[in-house]
Design a protein around this motif. Structure first.
Motif, PDB file in Angstrom:
ATOM      1  N   MET B 172      20.016  56.812   9.090  1.00 36.90           N
ATOM      2  CA  MET B 172      20.808  57.951   8.675  1.00 36.90           C
ATOM      3  C   MET B 172      21.397  58.659   9.882  1.00 36.90           C
ATOM      4  SD  MET B 172      19.886  61.262   6.403  1.00 36.90           S
ATOM      5  CE  MET B 172      20.312  62.581   7.492  1.00 36.90           C
ATOM      6  N   TYR B 173      20.589  58.778  10.915  1.00 32.69           N
ATOM      7  CA  TYR B 173      21.106  59.415  12.127  1.00 32.69           C
ATOM      8  C   TYR B 173      22.137  58.491  12.769  1.00 32.69           C
ATOM      9  CZ  TYR B 173      17.122  62.479  11.458  1.00 32.69           C
ATOM     10  OH  TYR B 173      16.234  63.354  10.934  1.00 32.69           O
ATOM     11  N   GLY B 174      21.859  57.207  12.618  1.00 30.83           N
ATOM     12  CA  GLY B 174      22.781  56.215  13.190  1.00 30.83           C
ATOM     13  C   GLY B 174      24.171  56.320  12.616  1.00 30.83           C
ATOM     14  N   THR B 175      24.263  56.738  11.371  1.00 33.23           N
ATOM     15  CA  THR B 175      25.586  56.841  10.758  1.00 33.23           C
ATOM     16  C   THR B 175      26.173  58.233  10.900  1.00 33.23           C
ATOM     17  OG1 THR B 175      24.506  57.265   8.667  1.00 33.23           O
ATOM     18  CG2 THR B 175      25.230  55.020   9.053  1.00 33.23           C
ATOM     19  N   GLY B 176      25.508  59.051  11.697  1.00 33.21           N
ATOM     20  CA  GLY B 176      26.093  60.349  12.029  1.00 33.21           C
ATOM     21  C   GLY B 176      25.849  61.424  10.984  1.00 33.21           C
ATOM     22  N   ASN B 177      24.903  61.188  10.099  1.00 33.42           N
ATOM     23  CA  ASN B 177      24.600  62.236   9.125  1.00 33.42           C
ATOM     24  C   ASN B 177      23.637  63.246   9.733  1.00 33.42           C
ATOM     25  OD1 ASN B 177      25.901  61.672   6.500  1.00 33.42           O
ATOM     26  ND2 ASN B 177      24.972  59.664   6.873  1.00 33.42           N
ATOM     27  N   GLU B 178      23.733  64.458   9.299  1.00 32.98           N
ATOM     28  CA  GLU B 178      22.975  65.542   9.910  1.00 32.98           C
ATOM     29  C   GLU B 178      22.279  66.307   8.795  1.00 32.98           C
ATOM     30  OE1 GLU B 178      22.434  66.990  13.151  1.00 32.98           O
ATOM     31  OE2 GLU B 178      21.192  68.205  11.821  1.00 32.98           O
ATOM     32  N   PRO B 179      20.944  66.304   8.803  1.00 33.72           N
ATOM     33  CA  PRO B 179      20.204  66.956   7.712  1.00 33.72           C
ATOM     34  C   PRO B 179      20.630  68.401   7.508  1.00 33.72           C
ATOM     35  CG  PRO B 179      18.700  65.785   9.155  1.00 33.72           C
ATOM     36  CD  PRO B 179      20.043  65.682   9.787  1.00 33.72           C
ATOM     37  N   PHE B 180      20.960  69.062   8.623  1.00 33.94           N
ATOM     38  CA  PHE B 180      21.288  70.477   8.543  1.00 33.94           C
ATOM     39  C   PHE B 180      22.401  70.746   7.527  1.00 33.94           C
ATOM     40  CE2 PHE B 180      23.966  74.014  10.049  1.00 33.94           C
ATOM     41  CZ  PHE B 180      23.066  75.044   9.878  1.00 33.94           C
ATOM     42  N   PHE B 181      23.404  69.874   7.540  1.00 32.84           N
ATOM     43  CA  PHE B 181      24.532  70.088   6.633  1.00 32.84           C
ATOM     44  C   PHE B 181      24.136  69.880   5.179  1.00 32.84           C
ATOM     45  CE2 PHE B 181      26.796  68.893  10.616  1.00 32.84           C
ATOM     46  CZ  PHE B 181      27.326  70.152  10.846  1.00 32.84           C
ATOM     47  N   LEU B 182      23.202  68.967   4.992  1.00 32.79           N
ATOM     48  CA  LEU B 182      22.720  68.737   3.637  1.00 32.79           C
ATOM     49  C   LEU B 182      22.011  69.982   3.121  1.00 32.79           C
ATOM     50  CD1 LEU B 182      21.293  65.140   4.089  1.00 32.79           C
ATOM     51  CD2 LEU B 182      23.429  65.782   2.976  1.00 32.79           C
ATOM     52  N   PHE B 183      21.182  70.549   4.020  1.00 34.00           N
ATOM     53  CA  PHE B 183      20.464  71.746   3.611  1.00 34.00           C
ATOM     54  C   PHE B 183      21.438  72.873   3.319  1.00 34.00           C
ATOM     55  CE2 PHE B 183      16.941  70.096   6.590  1.00 34.00           C
ATOM     56  CZ  PHE B 183      16.618  69.136   5.651  1.00 34.00           C
ATOM     57  N   GLN B 184      22.450  72.935   4.135  1.00 31.61           N
ATOM     58  CA  GLN B 184      23.439  73.979   3.943  1.00 31.61           C
ATOM     59  C   GLN B 184      24.110  73.822   2.572  1.00 31.61           C
ATOM     60  OE1 GLN B 184      26.405  74.053   7.025  1.00 31.61           O
ATOM     61  NE2 GLN B 184      25.771  76.130   7.568  1.00 31.61           N
ATOM     62  N   ALA B 185      24.396  72.558   2.239  1.00 31.34           N
ATOM     63  CA  ALA B 185      25.022  72.301   0.943  1.00 31.34           C
ATOM     64  C   ALA B 185      24.095  72.692  -0.189  1.00 31.34           C
ATOM     65  CB  ALA B 185      25.399  70.835   0.835  1.00 31.34           C
ATOM     66  N   LEU B 186      22.814  72.417   0.000  1.00 29.59           N
ATOM     67  CA  LEU B 186      21.841  72.775  -1.028  1.00 29.59           C
ATOM     68  C   LEU B 186      21.745  74.299  -1.171  1.00 29.59           C
ATOM     69  CD1 LEU B 186      18.866  70.325  -0.375  1.00 29.59           C
ATOM     70  CD2 LEU B 186      20.368  70.393  -2.371  1.00 29.59           C
ATOM     71  N   LYS B 187      21.848  74.952  -0.035  1.00 30.65           N
ATOM     72  CA  LYS B 187      21.729  76.400  -0.024  1.00 30.65           C
ATOM     73  C   LYS B 187      22.852  77.034  -0.843  1.00 30.65           C
ATOM     74  CE  LYS B 187      20.433  80.014   3.207  1.00 30.65           C
ATOM     75  NZ  LYS B 187      21.387  80.748   4.022  1.00 30.65           N
TER      76      LYS B 187
END
Lengths: 160, 722
Positions: B172-187
């Motif tokens: 997931m990190y390899g493809t440039g995804n960032e957990p932070f943005f996911l959390f932000q979206a959830l927020k």
């Protein structure tokens, strides 16, 4: 048409001091901007295109490309040129395609100040007005600047 | 920049759509293998993903529904019955249309799109319905409203608590995804509590920088639906271990759903809670091509687990196709031109050596022969690069047949053969239109209405067979239908009405069939919007002859018609006979020459004022003077004394009179397009060994241009008529 021709005149005028190649066609002096010319070759017999108009002499092999050769003289409505070894073919690029123009002989390279170019005076022949972009005086002779795009229009239908 | 990325996307779309079509055709043929279904799912999913990145909303909305239905099929929740297959085929066509519209900026048929969307929706369980893309498709209504309308579910959405366990894999990190943005979206969806789980974090010295160790436990309180929450993780599917557990709401939602749609027995939301957490993590390590889902697995878990697999499967190397290289066409063409030069250069060299007057040239000639063979090898190799299987073309034709069948209310199936036959790319491109036309004609005029077919004891479903094969240096494409065949009396009547033949003309069956190719001929009783738009089979014929090919028709009443198209393998090189005509060197394509002969005076017979016939073993064929037809005049006294017997499409024979025959050789075809307009009698040009250009003649149009042969043709028709 008139307006368009004027505009091209303007463009020529605003251009920097530029070099032209002068040559003779049916005894008259013409010239083309040096950047329009790709190469100048000695005349060699061409392959006749059946049913071609009088000003299309035929096709020539230019390093593997088949290029049409026009008789400039016939194109301008002057007498047809009897092509011989002494004549030259000026290869120009029009509409992105190489085209050969048969001329009597190439004279020299002349440097022209755009301000010296005079508009083509109105004459009766519409073709002449289209084909000649402007005129200049060089060594007391009148040299006609050819409007290449008008002389060689997009490939035309050959009449059967 | 983005333009070029978009181009790549559309290029990929082409391939993906091909894969989809291929899969659907296999399914139609009875292959319901899960691998096939998965392949289609992956393809559609990739299209959706790419389209989403470029904001192609229509495409995304459609691909999403399509994909969802496939997901249902994949999970064995839907049976692939005939009706569904047909819908899927039509949807695949629509998907192609949408891709085309997105690429070329064309209009799409909104009504048709909506119909298909609605039809697809019927197969989609309600819970899926509002999945993220709804607002785009409908442009206005809020998702909440939608759900309410559809299901009569409680109007006031309740707050729910979701417990989410999220553990990214290193990919997931390899493809440039960032957990932070996911959390932000959830927020954005509601109240979010994030707890990081660092238990797996090893000691500092044991840590692998490329590895992923962290996990997060999230608690989300939201009014949004479960699918909204899932949608946040959509783009990291397969790249993380994820479980989402809803509290409390599950029951209510399950009830509502069960009431809404009894058809789909497994209410996804309810089962999600029950899904063991171990299920999802296993997914990314599954083999690239997902195995069929075990039926026992809870439905929602499948949904989670199977989607990731599709993702990872895409990244893995597919075992089947050989590795390929995508090359710009222009580069290949440049190479082809260069090889053409090489061949010309070889013949020039050979000529120069012959002119040298050296006594012993044997050694040089041996080397020269080697040069020639190498040049041929290279040429064939380069041609092979341009050669492509006709498969994609045939697949597109399947779509044409479907559309035509739907428009005419007939049922036809297209059977293809020899899909792997390779043909020059240009040929394939330019074959598309004529084939489309022939196939539409076959459906429209060839195949009978289902009731008529039954009446004569044929199967209700018309069969159109499209096959390709190599046949001694040419490509043969055959279109065969099992319809009624050419209605000869009707064809003849129309030809008479349109003045194509005299009223009392007596024609053979073959001649009548060939009338279909006559300009301005169309047999449709009424003008349908399918065929019969004023352009007829003559356009097809022109297209085929333009490719240097021939087309024939044969027909058996009651049994069907067969169109045979014979094409040269390549467009760049051909075998020709070098002849001289009025001091000009010219080339005649060898394919059109039946035989050659030197004529003597007693073989020539006059007919009328200026007609001449050549007698060949008792048969008389009209003579056509090539020089005359081309408007050339002989300066020398050279007489046309050599005859090339050629046969035209209609089977008419004619003797082309030329001055002499010099050689038979392979010539490189140089198009005269852009050099001059169309010249009657001349097909193209070529460059000979001496560097001169020679015209390549088109016997067909020379005969047409020759007064003698044309006159004879009319005379013969007239004499046939009397």
């Amino acid at each position: 048409m008139q307006a368009e021709a004027k505009q091209t005149d303007q463009e020529v005028k605003h251009a920097e001091h530029s070099e032209f190649v002068s040559f003779t066609v049916a005894g008259q002096a013409f010239c083309l901007k040096i950047t329009q010319i790709r190469e100048i070759r000695r005349w060699s017999p061409v392959t006749i295109l059946p049913h071609a108009p009088a000003d299309v002499l035929g096709v020539m092999n230019l390093r593997g490309a088949v290029i049409p050769i026009y008789d400039l003289s016939a194109r301008f409505g002057l007498q047809q040129t009897e092509a011989s070894e002494r004549n030259v073919v000026i290869v120009v690029s029009v509409h992105g395609k190489p085209v050969g123009l048969l001329a009597e002989s190439v004279s020299e390279i002349i440097s022209i100040n755009p301000d010296d170019i005079q508009d083509t005076p109105p004459v009766d022949s519409r073709n002449t007005m289209e084909y000649i972009q402007g005129i200049i005086s060089h060594d007391d002779t009148m040299v006609r600047i050819i409007n290449l795009d008008a002389v060689i229009s997009a490939p035309e239908q050959v009449m059967p | 920049m983005s333009g070029s990325i978009q181009d790549t996307f559309f290029e990929e779309c082409e391939e993906l759509l091909e894969a989809t079509d291929e899969g659907l055709t296999a399914i139609e043929g009875g292959d319901h293998d899960s691998e096939v279904v998965n392949a289609i799912f992956r393809a559609v999913h990739s299209i959706k993903g790419g389209a989403g990145a470029f904001g192609l909303d229509d495409l995304v909305a459609f691909a999403h529904r399509f994909e969802t239905v496939f997901d249902e099929v994949r999970s064995n929740r839907l049976d692939l019955d005939e009706k569904l297959i047909q819908l899927l085929l039509r949807s695949s066509d629509q998907l192609s249309a949408l891709v085309e519209a997105a690429r070329d900026g064309g209009e799409i048929d909104e009504a048709h799109n909506d119909t298909l969307l609605a039809a697809l929706d019927e197969y989609i369980p309600e819970e899926e319905e509002d999945l993220t893309f709804e607002p785009m498709g409908l442009g206005g209504p809020a998702p909440m409203m939608d759900l309410g309308d559809l299901g009569g579910a409680p109007a006031e959405p309740q707050e729910e608590t979701y417990r989410i366990r999220f553990q990214p894999l290193k990919e997931m990190y390899g493809t440039g995804n960032e957990p932070f943005f996911l959390f932000q979206a959830l927020k954005d969806l509601g109240e979010l509590t994030v707890t990081m789980d660092e238990n797996e974090l090893p000691g500092f010295d044991a840590m692998d920088m490329a590895e992923a160790y962290l996990a997060w436990d999230l608690v989300l309180v939201t009014k949004e639906t479960r699918s909204k929450v899932e949608a946040v993780f959509e783009f990291v599917e397969g790249l993380c271990e994820l479980s989402i557990n809803g509290d409390g709401d599950a029951e209510a939602e399950a009830n509502a759903l069960a009431a809404l749609d009894a058809m789909f027995a497994a209410p996804p939301a309810g089962d999600a809670a029950a899904a063991p957490e171990g299920e999802a993590p296993a997914a990314p390590f599954e083999p690239p091509v997902p195995a069929p889902e075990p039926e026992a697995k809870p439905a929602a878990a499948e949904e989670k687990a199977s989607a990731p697999k599709a993702e990872s499967g895409k990244q893995e190397q597919r075992g089947g196709p050989k590795p390929t290289l995508r090359v710009e066409l222009e580069r290949v063409d440049r190479l082809i031109n260069a090889v053409g030069e090489l061949i010309i250069n070889h013949s020039m060299l050979a000529q120069q050596i012959a002119n040298l007057n050296v006594s012993d040239t044997r050694d040089v000639e041996t080397e020269l022969e080697g040069f020639k063979n190498l040049a041929r090898d290279i040429q064939e190799g380069v041609m092979a690069i341009r050669a492509q299987p006709v498969k994609p073309l045939f697949q597109r034709m399947a779509r044409i047949v479907r559309e035509a069948s739907a428009a005419t209310g007939k049922t036809c199936k297209l059977v293809t053969e020899g899909e792997n036959t390779e043909v020059d790319k240009t040929v394939i491109e330019r074959l598309s239109d004529p084939l489309t036309h022939i196939l539409r004609n076959a459906v429209d005029h060839g195949v009978e209405k289902p009731e008529d077919r039954e009446a004569v004891g044929k199967s209700k479903v018309g069969e159109i067979r499209l096959s390709a094969s190599h046949r001694s240096g040419s490509v043969c494409i055959e279109i065969k239908d099992d319809g009624a065949g050419v209605n000869r009396p009707r064809v003849k009547q129309i030809a008479i009405e349109k003045g194509l033949i005299p009223e009392n003309a007596e024609l053979t069956d073959g001649e009548i069939d060939n009338l279909l190719f006559a300009p301005g001929f169309s047999t449709a009783k009424e003008i349908s919007n399918l065929s019969g738009r004023g352009v007829g089979m003559d356009v097809v014929k022109n297209a085929v002859t333009g490719l240097g090919g021939r087309i024939n028709i044969s027909s058996a009443p009651g049994k069907g018609s067969t169109f045979t198209i014979i094409l040269p393998l390549t467009l760049a090189v051909m075998d020709g006979m070098v002849v001289s005509v009025a001091d000009q060197t010219m080339v005649v394509p060898i394919t059109s020459i039946v035989e050659t002969m030197r004529g003597s005076d007693d073989m020539i017979n006059s007919l009328g004022a200026d007609g001449t016939l050549l007698s060949i073993r008792g048969n008389f064929v009209p003579i056509c003077d090539v020089a005359g037809a081309l408007g050339l005049y002989r300066e020398s006294d050279q007489q046309a004394g050599v005859y090339l017997l050629v046969e035209t499409e209609t089977g008419q024979r004619c003797a082309l009179a030329v001055d002499d025959i010099h050689d038979q050789r392979q010539v490189v075809i140089k198009s005269l397009d852009g050099v001059c307009g169309e010249i009657p009698g001349v097909a193209a040009a070529t460059i000979l060994g001496d560097g001169k250009i020679a015209m390549i003649l088109d016997p067909e149009s020379i005969i047409a241009a020759s007064p003698t042969a044309a006159a004879f043709d009319t005379e013969r028709r007239m004499s046939n008529a009397s």
